[in-house]
Motif scaffolding. Structure first.
Motif, mmCIF file in Angstrom:
data_model
loop_
_atom_site.group_PDB
_atom_site.id
_atom_site.type_symbol
_atom_site.label_atom_id
_atom_site.label_comp_id
_atom_site.label_asym_id
_atom_site.label_seq_id
_atom_site.Cartn_x
_atom_site.Cartn_y
_atom_site.Cartn_z
ATOM 1 N N GLY A 172 5.436 10.749 -3.869
ATOM 2 C CA GLY A 172 6.416 11.607 -3.196
ATOM 3 C C GLY A 172 7.659 11.789 -4.045
ATOM 4 O O GLY A 172 8.220 12.891 -4.136
ATOM 5 N N ILE A 173 8.133 10.692 -4.663
ATOM 6 C CA ILE A 173 9.308 10.777 -5.538
ATOM 7 C C ILE A 173 9.010 11.683 -6.736
ATOM 8 O O ILE A 173 9.835 12.502 -7.150
ATOM 9 N N TYR A 174 7.798 11.514 -7.265
ATOM 10 C CA TYR A 174 7.386 12.332 -8.414
ATOM 11 C C TYR A 174 7.417 13.817 -8.049
ATOM 12 O O TYR A 174 7.941 14.653 -8.787
ATOM 13 N N LYS A 175 6.871 14.152 -6.852
ATOM 14 C CA LYS A 175 6.830 15.544 -6.436
ATOM 15 C C LYS A 175 8.241 16.089 -6.209
ATOM 16 O O LYS A 175 8.536 17.244 -6.528
ATOM 17 N N ALA A 176 9.116 15.244 -5.627
ATOM 18 C CA ALA A 176 10.485 15.695 -5.361
ATOM 19 C C ALA A 176 11.218 16.029 -6.649
ATOM 20 O O ALA A 176 11.915 17.048 -6.751
ATOM 21 N N PHE A 177 11.076 15.184 -7.642
ATOM 22 C CA PHE A 177 11.754 15.427 -8.914
ATOM 23 C C PHE A 177 11.083 16.565 -9.693
ATOM 24 O O PHE A 177 11.724 17.286 -10.460
ATOM 25 N N LYS A 178 9.767 16.722 -9.480
ATOM 26 C CA LYS A 178 9.037 17.764 -10.201
ATOM 27 C C LYS A 178 9.533 19.154 -9.824
ATOM 28 O O LYS A 178 9.615 20.062 -10.667
ATOM 29 N N THR A 179 9.868 19.343 -8.508
ATOM 30 C CA THR A 179 10.339 20.657 -8.065
ATOM 31 C C THR A 179 11.650 21.046 -8.727
ATOM 32 O O THR A 179 11.975 22.233 -8.850
ATOM 33 N N ASN A 202 0.814 -1.217 0.000
ATOM 34 C CA ASN A 202 0.000 0.000 0.000
ATOM 35 C C ASN A 202 0.851 1.272 0.000
ATOM 36 O O ASN A 202 0.408 2.334 -0.461
ATOM 37 N N ALA A 203 2.081 1.175 0.544
ATOM 38 C CA ALA A 203 2.945 2.362 0.622
ATOM 39 C C ALA A 203 3.599 2.708 -0.712
ATOM 40 O O ALA A 203 4.185 3.794 -0.853
ATOM 41 N N THR A 204 3.521 1.824 -1.691
ATOM 42 C CA THR A 204 4.162 2.114 -2.980
ATOM 43 C C THR A 204 3.527 3.302 -3.693
ATOM 44 O O THR A 204 4.214 4.075 -4.382
ATOM 45 N N VAL A 205 2.211 3.462 -3.530
ATOM 46 C CA VAL A 205 1.526 4.567 -4.226
ATOM 47 C C VAL A 205 1.965 5.925 -3.676
ATOM 48 O O VAL A 205 2.441 6.786 -4.433
ATOM 49 N N PRO A 206 1.836 6.168 -2.338
ATOM 50 C CA PRO A 206 2.307 7.481 -1.837
ATOM 51 C C PRO A 206 3.816 7.676 -2.005
ATOM 52 O O PRO A 206 4.273 8.808 -2.197
ATOM 53 N N ALA A 207 4.583 6.578 -1.924
ATOM 54 C CA ALA A 207 6.037 6.707 -2.108
ATOM 55 C C ALA A 207 6.356 7.144 -3.532
ATOM 56 O O ALA A 207 7.202 8.027 -3.763
ATOM 57 N N SER A 208 5.662 6.551 -4.494
ATOM 58 C CA SER A 208 5.876 6.928 -5.903
ATOM 59 C C SER A 208 5.474 8.381 -6.131
ATOM 60 O O SER A 208 6.166 9.135 -6.839
#
Length: 616
Positions: free
Chosen positions: A578-585, A570-576
């Motif tokens: 979060g990674i997306y948001k980090a790289f997006k910035t 279940n944690a894979t979705v929010p983790a993915s």
């Protein structure tokens, strides 16, 4: 003599294959192959006995060699081995002979005789091997064969369950044997049974390691010989054919645990583990004797008596008397084989009725069987001049001389009660009138050749072998034996046995109404249930296994699946995300931001390289 050894090692397994293959072509051939093989094995044992000249047969052999690792599988035959060989092959041959009629109508005779020969072969390997590894191989062969024989009538759920229970209970003990082998191989550098005894006598072994190894070996012996708390399988093993019961309880498997302790007697004495052996055995003897008093099935009464008398033999070893323990083992093997085969004759005569309360009056139709079973009963009870008297008396005297209060009290009670449960059994089967009309109207006539002959031989042996009790002791031990002297013990034992005998005869011959009144009391019924169910040890083991071990594992697995595996998934979705948001910035579209990230990355790499170079 080496030819005799080769025959003992190969004949049972070749015979097992031939019995099965030829038996499939013609069913009767399976018996004759087994009969001839059994006779050859006994003759080979006799050849060893008569040609043995006080020189040990010691053959070293390396089974597996890989670099510095060598796994031994040697042969070692001395007086102790020869006695056990004579017991295993002699009783095995008589058991096969008896099975001609008892198993005569069974369509699966080829499978039966193949398993019996395989079983005897496992016992032979155990008693002539020099190393714990070889002993373990024979030990496991017997364990597999016992599972196959107890569940021989596998189409009955009770037989299939009993076979599985025997397999699991004895495997539990075998895990400890395997652990002992690993311990000794690592710390002592050897699993040679003779060297372990020699190292113990010279004090070369680490006492703590040796004690742990000895207790592990004893745990294996507890499983195989049906001691507390691993004895329930021994009672349920009665689901197999009675001839199998005679083999397991008389000639082979249950003796293996006592044999391995006797073979390592000096090793056990060095570690002080014999104290634990004596106390566990005394408790087991008491449980077996008291539980036998209330059983209904013929074979279960004898099964509990096996537990009790094997424990008495263990007590002999535990209090430091190798002579007492092994003498009672030999005598017990003979009279217990006689009793089980006599029970088999009774069951055969009564159309496979096992409930002693449904029998009665069979002395009229089978007087010789009644006589032979009476002789076995007198030997088990310890009545002179039968062999059981001498060995049981020696064990009890040894316990009083060298044992503690717990040991001497419980083994004495167990020894006295022997005459109670075996007299009760004999009276219920042979005296009075038949209590079942179907049985009274029709009984099988036992044949003189196949059924009465082996019973007569065993009855003769258990009576007249008493003459050579001192010779047997000296043959096994090979040195002068310090015999215990307890004033008045024999008179006390015989008087106590006489009192118990008179009480049992009075209740079961003349006082059944009084017995029923006593049995109807609530307190007596409670005690009866406890004894009838073997002190509920099987129920406790089942409850612990199911509710603590199995359920605990199941609950732990469910918790891990729910709170660890599911959380990770279940944690894979929010983790993915979060990674997306980090790289997006970082993707702002501004040249200055990109250059800053590039410089920061280069700086990190340079610092890492400098740290590595400086570290080197």
């Amino acid at each position: 003599m080496n030819n005799a050894v080769l025959i003992l090692l190969t004949a049972p397994f070749l015979g097992a294959v031939l019995a099965y293959v030829l038996g499939k072509a013609k069913r009767e051939l399976s018996f004759w192959v087994a009969e001839v093989t059994g006779a050859i094995l006994f003759l080979a044992s006799l050849v060893l006995f008569f040609n043995y000249s006080h020189t040990v047969i010691d053959i070293d052999y390396t089974w597996i060699a890989y670099g510095d690792l060598k796994v031994p599988f040697g042969i070692y035959i001395d007086h102790l081995s020869i006695v056990m060989l004579l017991v295993a092959t002699g009783l095995g041959f008589l058991d096969i002979h008896f099975a001609h009629d008892y198993m005569g109508e069974d369509p699966d005779q080829p499978r039966y005789y193949a398993k019996v020969l395989f079983f005897i072969g496992g016992m032979i390997i155990l008693v002539i091997t020099k190393d714990l590894i070889g002993a373990f191989v024979g030990w496991e062969f017997m364990g597999l064969a016992s599972y196959l024989l107890i569940s021989f009538w596998y189409y009955k759920n009770s037989a299939a369950d009993a076979g599985m229970q025997a397999f699991l209970y004895t495997r539990f003990g075998d895990i400890f044997i395997l652990a002992a082998i690993a311990l000794l191989f690592f710390f002592a550098g050897t699993v040679d049974l003779v060297k372990l005894n020699e190292m113990a006598l010279s004090g070369e072994l680490n006492k703590t390691v040796a004690l742990v190894a000895a207790l592990f070996i004893f745990m294996g012996a507890i499983g195989k010989s049906g001691q507390f708390p691993l004895y329930p399988w021994l009672m349920n093993a009665m689901e197999g054919p009675t001839t199998v019961s005679a083999l397991i309880h008389g000639a082979t498997m249950v003796n293996s645990g006592i044999y391995i302790v006797a073979r390592l007697f000096d090793f056990f004495a060095y570690t002080d583990a014999l104290f634990i052996v004596a106390n566990v055995a005394a408790l087991s003897a008491f449980i077996g004797a008291t539980s036998a008093l209330v059983q209904k099935e013929i074979k279960k009464i004898l099964a509990y008596s096996t537990m009790s008398h094997l424990s008495i033999a263990f007590v002999g070893l535990g209090v430091g008397s190798l002579a007492a323990g092994m003498l009672h083992l030999v005598n017990h093997a003979i009279f217990k084989a006689l009793l089980f085969l006599s029970a088999g004759a009774v069951i055969y005569i009564a159309h496979h009725t096992k409930d002693a309360w449904k029998l009665g009056g069979l002395i009229k139709t089978a007087p010789l069987v009644a006589l032979f079973m009476a002789m076995g009963s007198l030997s088990l009870a310890g009545v002179p001049p039968f062999s059981g008297f001498f060995s049981k008396e020696l064990v009890v005297a040894s316990a009083w001389e060298w044992g503690n209060g717990f040991t001497k009290t419980f083994v004495t009670i167990a020894a006295l009660l022997s005459i109670g449960y075996i007299t009760r059994l004999w009276i219920l089967i042979f005296l009075g009138e038949p209590r079942n009309e179907e049985i009274a109207g029709s009984v099988h006539k036992p044949s003189n050749l196949w059924i009465r002959l082996p019973l007569g031989i065993l009855a003769f042996v258990t009576l007249f072998i008493a003459i050579w009790q001192s010779d047997i002791i000296h043959y096994i031990v090979g040195k002068e034996v310090v015999e215990p002297h307890v004033a008045g013990l024999t008179a006390f034992m015989l008087t106590g046995m006489l009192v118990i005998f008179l009480i049992v005869v009075g209740l079961y011959v003349k006082g059944l109404n009084l017995l029923y009144k006593i049995a109807s009391h609530h307190f007596v019924q409670t005690i009866h249930q406890v004894l009838f169910n073997g002190y509920y040890v099987e129920a406790m083991i089942t409850w612990i296994s199911k509710n603590i071990i199995v359920n605990a594992i199941a609950k732990a697995a469910r918790w891990f699946d729910t709170y660890v595996i599911d959380w990770l998934v279940n944690a894979t979705v929010p983790a993915s995300y979060g990674i997306y948001k980090a790289f997006k910035t970082g993707h702002s579209g501004k040249i200055g931001t990109y250059m800053g990230q590039f410089v920061l990355g280069v700086a990190i790499i340079v610092i890492a390289i400098l740290i590595i170079v400086k570290g080197l």
